[in-house]
Design an enzyme around this catalytic site. Structure first.
Site, short mmCIF file in Angstrom:
data_model
loop_
_atom_site.label_atom_id
_atom_site.label_comp_id
_atom_site.label_asym_id
_atom_site.label_seq_id
_atom_site.Cartn_x
_atom_site.Cartn_y
_atom_site.Cartn_z
N SER A 21 1.88 -0.69 -12.43
CA SER A 21 0.70 -1.41 -11.95
C SER A 21 -0.59 -0.79 -12.47
O SER A 21 -0.75 0.43 -12.50
CB SER A 21 0.69 -1.41 -10.42
OG SER A 21 -0.46 -2.08 -9.97
N GLY A 72 -10.59 1.82 -9.36
CA GLY A 72 -11.02 1.38 -8.03
C GLY A 72 -10.51 0.01 -7.64
O GLY A 72 -11.20 -0.77 -6.97
N ASN A 128 1.15 -0.19 -2.38
CA ASN A 128 0.49 1.04 -2.83
C ASN A 128 -0.28 1.67 -1.67
O ASN A 128 -1.33 1.16 -1.27
CB ASN A 128 -0.46 0.66 -3.98
CG ASN A 128 -1.30 1.83 -4.46
OD1 ASN A 128 -1.04 2.98 -4.12
ND2 ASN A 128 -2.33 1.52 -5.24
N CYS A 131 -3.58 5.00 -3.59
CA CYS A 131 -4.65 4.95 -4.59
C CYS A 131 -5.68 6.02 -4.29
O CYS A 131 -6.31 6.00 -3.24
CB CYS A 131 -5.32 3.58 -4.62
SG CYS A 131 -6.57 3.52 -5.92
N THR A 194 -1.11 8.53 -9.20
CA THR A 194 -1.79 9.56 -9.98
C THR A 194 -2.15 10.78 -9.13
O THR A 194 -2.29 10.69 -7.91
CB THR A 194 -3.09 8.98 -10.58
OG1 THR A 194 -3.83 8.37 -9.53
CG2 THR A 194 -2.78 7.95 -11.64
#
Ligand SMILES: Cc1cc2nc3c(=O)[nH]c(=O)nc-3n(C[C@H](O)[C@H](O)[C@H](O)COP(=O)(O)O)c2cc1C
Length: 303
Positions: A21, A72, A128, A131, A194
């Site tokens: 993604s 973002g 998710n 983030c 990440t």
């Protein structure tokens, strides 16, 4: 003939390769370059209830063996995704797609998952909760087992689609968070998102990214990702989608040996837009090299 098929949460895939993604748009952009039906599936851009413009620029910084991003969650919002993006995708992709969902509140996750859960072309929902680039949402749900379970339970109640919860590596005990998601009704676990990072511009003496911090991804994070996939495989019974620094067919095998049933490829798509196609083409050669008849046989074999 080697067998590259895998089954993820009850759905068979021709191979385990999934563009990650945020690195593959809504797919049709890449369909201009190659036939994306060679993919196992792909995970589309993180979608939120409301449209989001994303963070101010600069929001990308290059690093040795990887990159920082602070996009973002720029996206047109779930209604526009359903009305505009998915019909465009349907013209060029004929397999179930993985929806990627983000949110800033429980209600937002629930509304978005409920809407996407009604769409036939969506095979899995990847939620998710990790983030690192938005404030007041995203990762804050993924850094506590209680909050992760709360999101999982809430979205579980509104959809029957296979639910894969995407975890953050920015935690000390990833296994306990994965277990909490499993207990709350998750069908699978995706990891890793990440790693939170930062770079400083020497001339300006200021952070390079307007957001100050960003998420680090690319080849440098692969050992962290392999370690976390390995730990989570020991902790849960549901399948794992492994990612973080994968850019070759060998990397895919490594992730699967650690415990991944399927493997996402992120930053590599930004270096080489054909990365996933090339990995899929190379898989049979690497399988033969390591004497692997069927990919399913090697899931978790390093344990
Ligand atoms: C530019 C960019 C945008 C991303 N956007 C999202 C996103 O919207 N939703 C999400 O779950 N992960 C997002 N990610 C994280 C990736 O899906 C993946 O988890 C991470 O980059 C690690 O894989 P990699 O090392 O192969 O890039 C993004 C990553 C990058 C580089």
């Amino acid at each position: 003939m080697v067998n590259t098929k895998v089954t993820l949460c009850g759905l068979e895939m021709d191979n385990p390769i999934i563009p990650a993604s945020g690195t593959f748009g809504f797919g049709y952009e890449f369909a201009e370059l190659y036939d994306i039906n060679c993919l196992g599936t792909f995970s589309f851009k993180g979608t939120t209830r409301d449209p989001r413009f994303g963070n101010p620029t600069p929001r990308i910084a290059e690093c040795p063996e990887g990159m920082l991003n602070a996009v973002g969650l720029q996206n047109p919002g779930v209604d526009a995704v359903i009305a505009n993006e998915l019909p465009k995708l349907a013209t060029c992709f004929h397999k179930p797609v993985m929806a990627n969902v983000s949110g800033f509140s429980l209600e937002e996750y629930v509304t978005t998952c409920e809407k996407l859960g009604d769409i036939d072309s969506i095979g899995w929902i990847e939620v998710n909760i990790s983030c690192p680039n938005v404030h007041g949402g995203g990762m804050s749900f993924g850094t506590s087992a209680e909050a992760a379970a709360e999101v999982t339970k809430a979205v579980r109640a509104v959809t029957k689609k296979p639910l894969i919860i995407k975890l953050s590596p920015n935690v000390t005990d990833i296994a306990s968070i994965a277990k909490a998601c499993e207990a709350a009704g998750a069908d699978g676990i995706s990891l890793i998102n990440t790693l939170m990072g930062m770079r400083i511009d020497l001339r300006r003496r200021k952070p390079l990214l307007a957001n100050k911090t960003g998420g680090y991804s690319g080849p440098a994070i692969k050992p962290v990702a392999v370690r976390m996939v390995y730990q989570v495989y020991d902790a849960v019974k549901i399948p794992i989608v492994g990612m973080g620094g994968v850019s070759t067919a060998e990397d895919v095998i490594e992730m699967m040996l650690a415990g991944a049933t399927a493997v996402e490829v992120g930053a590599a798509n930004l270096v080489n837009p054909y990365a996933c196609r090339d990995i899929i083409a190379d898989l049979p050669r690497v399988m033969e090299k390591y004497n692997i008849q069927s990919l399913t046989d090697i899931i978790g074999a390093a344990h």
